[in-house]
Scaffold this motif. Structure first.
Motif, PDB file in Angstrom:
ATOM      1  N   LEU A 155     -46.479  58.452 -25.173  1.00 14.64           N
ATOM      2  CA  LEU A 155     -46.917  59.179 -26.377  1.00 14.64           C
ATOM      3  C   LEU A 155     -47.369  58.250 -27.500  1.00 14.64           C
ATOM      4  O   LEU A 155     -47.773  58.712 -28.562  1.00 14.64           O
ATOM      5  N   GLY A 156     -47.264  56.935 -27.273  1.00 10.61           N
ATOM      6  CA  GLY A 156     -47.770  55.994 -28.261  1.00 10.61           C
ATOM      7  C   GLY A 156     -46.723  55.321 -29.130  1.00 10.61           C
ATOM      8  O   GLY A 156     -47.076  54.675 -30.125  1.00 10.61           O
ATOM      9  N   SER A 157     -45.473  55.440 -28.796  1.00  8.00           N
ATOM     10  CA  SER A 157     -44.430  54.765 -29.580  1.00  8.00           C
ATOM     11  C   SER A 157     -44.651  53.256 -29.564  1.00  8.00           C
ATOM     12  O   SER A 157     -44.940  52.676 -28.523  1.00  8.00           O
ATOM     13  N   ARG A 158     -44.477  52.641 -30.724  1.00 12.36           N
ATOM     14  CA  ARG A 158     -44.587  51.181 -30.806  1.00 12.36           C
ATOM     15  C   ARG A 158     -43.299  50.502 -30.374  1.00 12.36           C
ATOM     16  O   ARG A 158     -43.300  49.337 -30.017  1.00 12.36           O
ATOM     17  N   GLU A 159     -42.191  51.227 -30.431  1.00  9.36           N
ATOM     18  CA  GLU A 159     -40.891  50.695 -30.012  1.00  9.36           C
ATOM     19  C   GLU A 159     -40.187  51.736 -29.146  1.00  9.36           C
ATOM     20  O   GLU A 159     -39.224  52.367 -29.576  1.00  9.36           O
ATOM     21  N   PRO A 160     -40.680  51.919 -27.912  1.00  9.88           N
ATOM     22  CA  PRO A 160     -40.183  53.019 -27.086  1.00  9.88           C
ATOM     23  C   PRO A 160     -38.688  52.950 -26.777  1.00  9.88           C
ATOM     24  O   PRO A 160     -38.027  53.993 -26.728  1.00  9.88           O
ATOM     25  N   ALA A 161     -38.130  51.775 -26.600  1.00  6.28           N
ATOM     26  CA  ALA A 161     -36.701  51.678 -26.284  1.00  6.28           C
ATOM     27  C   ALA A 161     -35.848  52.130 -27.464  1.00  6.28           C
ATOM     28  O   ALA A 161     -34.884  52.883 -27.292  1.00  6.28           O
ATOM     29  N   ILE A 162     -36.206  51.685 -28.658  1.00  5.79           N
ATOM     30  CA  ILE A 162     -35.457  52.074 -29.858  1.00  5.79           C
ATOM     31  C   ILE A 162     -35.636  53.568 -30.122  1.00  5.79           C
ATOM     32  O   ILE A 162     -34.673  54.293 -30.404  1.00  5.79           O
ATOM     33  N   ASP A 163     -36.865  54.053 -30.004  1.00  5.57           N
ATOM     34  CA  ASP A 163     -37.127  55.470 -30.245  1.00  5.57           C
ATOM     35  C   ASP A 163     -36.407  56.341 -29.216  1.00  5.57           C
ATOM     36  O   ASP A 163     -35.867  57.391 -29.550  1.00  5.57           O
ATOM     37  N   ALA A 164     -36.378  55.893 -27.963  1.00  4.86           N
ATOM     38  CA  ALA A 164     -35.681  56.645 -26.918  1.00  4.86           C
ATOM     39  C   ALA A 164     -34.198  56.743 -27.233  1.00  4.86           C
ATOM     40  O   ALA A 164     -33.575  57.781 -27.008  1.00  4.86           O
ATOM     41  N   SER A 165     -33.636  55.666 -27.761  1.00  4.44           N
ATOM     42  CA  SER A 165     -32.224  55.681 -28.125  1.00  4.44           C
ATOM     43  C   SER A 165     -31.941  56.771 -29.159  1.00  4.44           C
ATOM     44  O   SER A 165     -30.941  57.492 -29.071  1.00  4.44           O
ATOM     45  N   LEU A 166     -32.832  56.918 -30.129  1.00  2.00           N
ATOM     46  CA  LEU A 166     -32.675  57.954 -31.154  1.00  2.00           C
ATOM     47  C   LEU A 166     -32.829  59.361 -30.571  1.00  2.00           C
ATOM     48  O   LEU A 166     -32.075  60.272 -30.911  1.00  2.00           O
ATOM     49  N   VAL A 167     -33.796  59.520 -29.678  1.00  2.00           N
ATOM     50  CA  VAL A 167     -34.018  60.832 -29.059  1.00  2.00           C
ATOM     51  C   VAL A 167     -32.816  61.220 -28.192  1.00  2.00           C
ATOM     52  O   VAL A 167     -32.339  62.356 -28.235  1.00  2.00           O
ATOM     53  N   VAL A 168     -32.301  60.266 -27.418  1.00  2.00           N
ATOM     54  CA  VAL A 168     -31.136  60.544 -26.568  1.00  2.00           C
ATOM     55  C   VAL A 168     -29.920  60.895 -27.434  1.00  2.00           C
ATOM     56  O   VAL A 168     -29.174  61.821 -27.116  1.00  2.00           O
ATOM     57  N   ALA A 169     -29.745  60.181 -28.532  1.00  2.00           N
ATOM     58  CA  ALA A 169     -28.642  60.501 -29.441  1.00  2.00           C
ATOM     59  C   ALA A 169     -28.806  61.921 -29.992  1.00  2.00           C
ATOM     60  O   ALA A 169     -27.819  62.666 -30.109  1.00  2.00           O
ATOM     61  N   ALA A 170     -30.028  62.292 -30.302  1.00  2.00           N
ATOM     62  CA  ALA A 170     -30.276  63.648 -30.798  1.00  2.00           C
ATOM     63  C   ALA A 170     -29.971  64.687 -29.720  1.00  2.00           C
ATOM     64  O   ALA A 170     -29.342  65.720 -29.997  1.00  2.00           O
TER      65      ALA A 170
END
Length: 196
Positions: free
Chosen positions: A146-161
């Motif tokens: 989807l274009g995330s510049r930091e997919p690992a960090i963003d994924a961590s936030l999504v999983v936490a959500a």
């Protein structure tokens, strides 16, 4: 004949582990005893003591069993999620997964109980972390698509959500699908902001 014995042994062990998960999901970790699990599994008491040295061993192997299944599941899910084309599509896919898990309330509660057990027992943390890593890796692939510049960090936030939404679903009496529908805008908003 020699090939049948290991399969039978593995089948009995898994039967006992699945029974342990049902006991955990219904009554909590404290309810797990060899006797209670043997009764739930419909096996002789000696079967549980044959496969599991202690209650702690049974809980540890139950966590490892669930984690191994989850890791295989997230490996398959990662392929599906890589093809998402919008934050809404990713949110819908993740919420669909969450609803499927929450619909089996007993199993879903058992998973949370095992996470708590891993929090108290350092020797279980590797299995729990591998499970978490597999989920984050699956979501990171989608975030990258989807274009995330930091997919690992963003994924961590999504999983936490998603984990937080899962706890909210458990706290509600209503149908998980209806509850997830209400939470959908929040998850879409988070993903949209992360992929910006």
């Amino acid at each position: 004949m020699a090939a049948v014995a290991p399969q039978a042994t593995q089948g009995r062990r898994e039967q006992i582990l699945e029974a342990a998960l049902r006991v955990i999901g219904r009554s909590g970790r404290e309810a797990v005893t060899h006797r209670a699990v043997a009764e739930e599994a419909g096996v002789p008491l000696g079967s549980t003591t044959y496969y599991f040295d202690s209650r702690d061993d049974l809980l540890a192997q139950a966590l490892e069993h669930v984690a191994a299944d989850a890791i295989r599941h997230y490996a398959r899910l990662a392929e599906e999620l890589r093809s998402v084309s919008s934050p809404a599509e990713l949110a819908d896919g993740l919420l669909s997964e969450l609803v499927a898990a929450a619909e089996n309330r007993t199993a879903y509660i058992a998973e949370y109980e095992l996470w708590l057990e891993a929090g108290r027992r350092p020797e279980l943390r590797e299995a729990a972390q591998s499970w978490c890593d597999a989920e984050q890796l699956a979501v990171a692939g989608a975030m990258e698509s989807l274009g995330s510049r930091e997919p690992a960090i963003d994924a961590s936030l999504v999983v936490a959500a998603i984990d937080g939404l899962g706890e909210r679903l458990l706290g509600r009496e209503e149908d998980p699908a209806q509850a997830a529908k209400e939470l959908r805008p929040e998850l879409i908003r988070l993903i949209e902001r992360l992929v910006g």
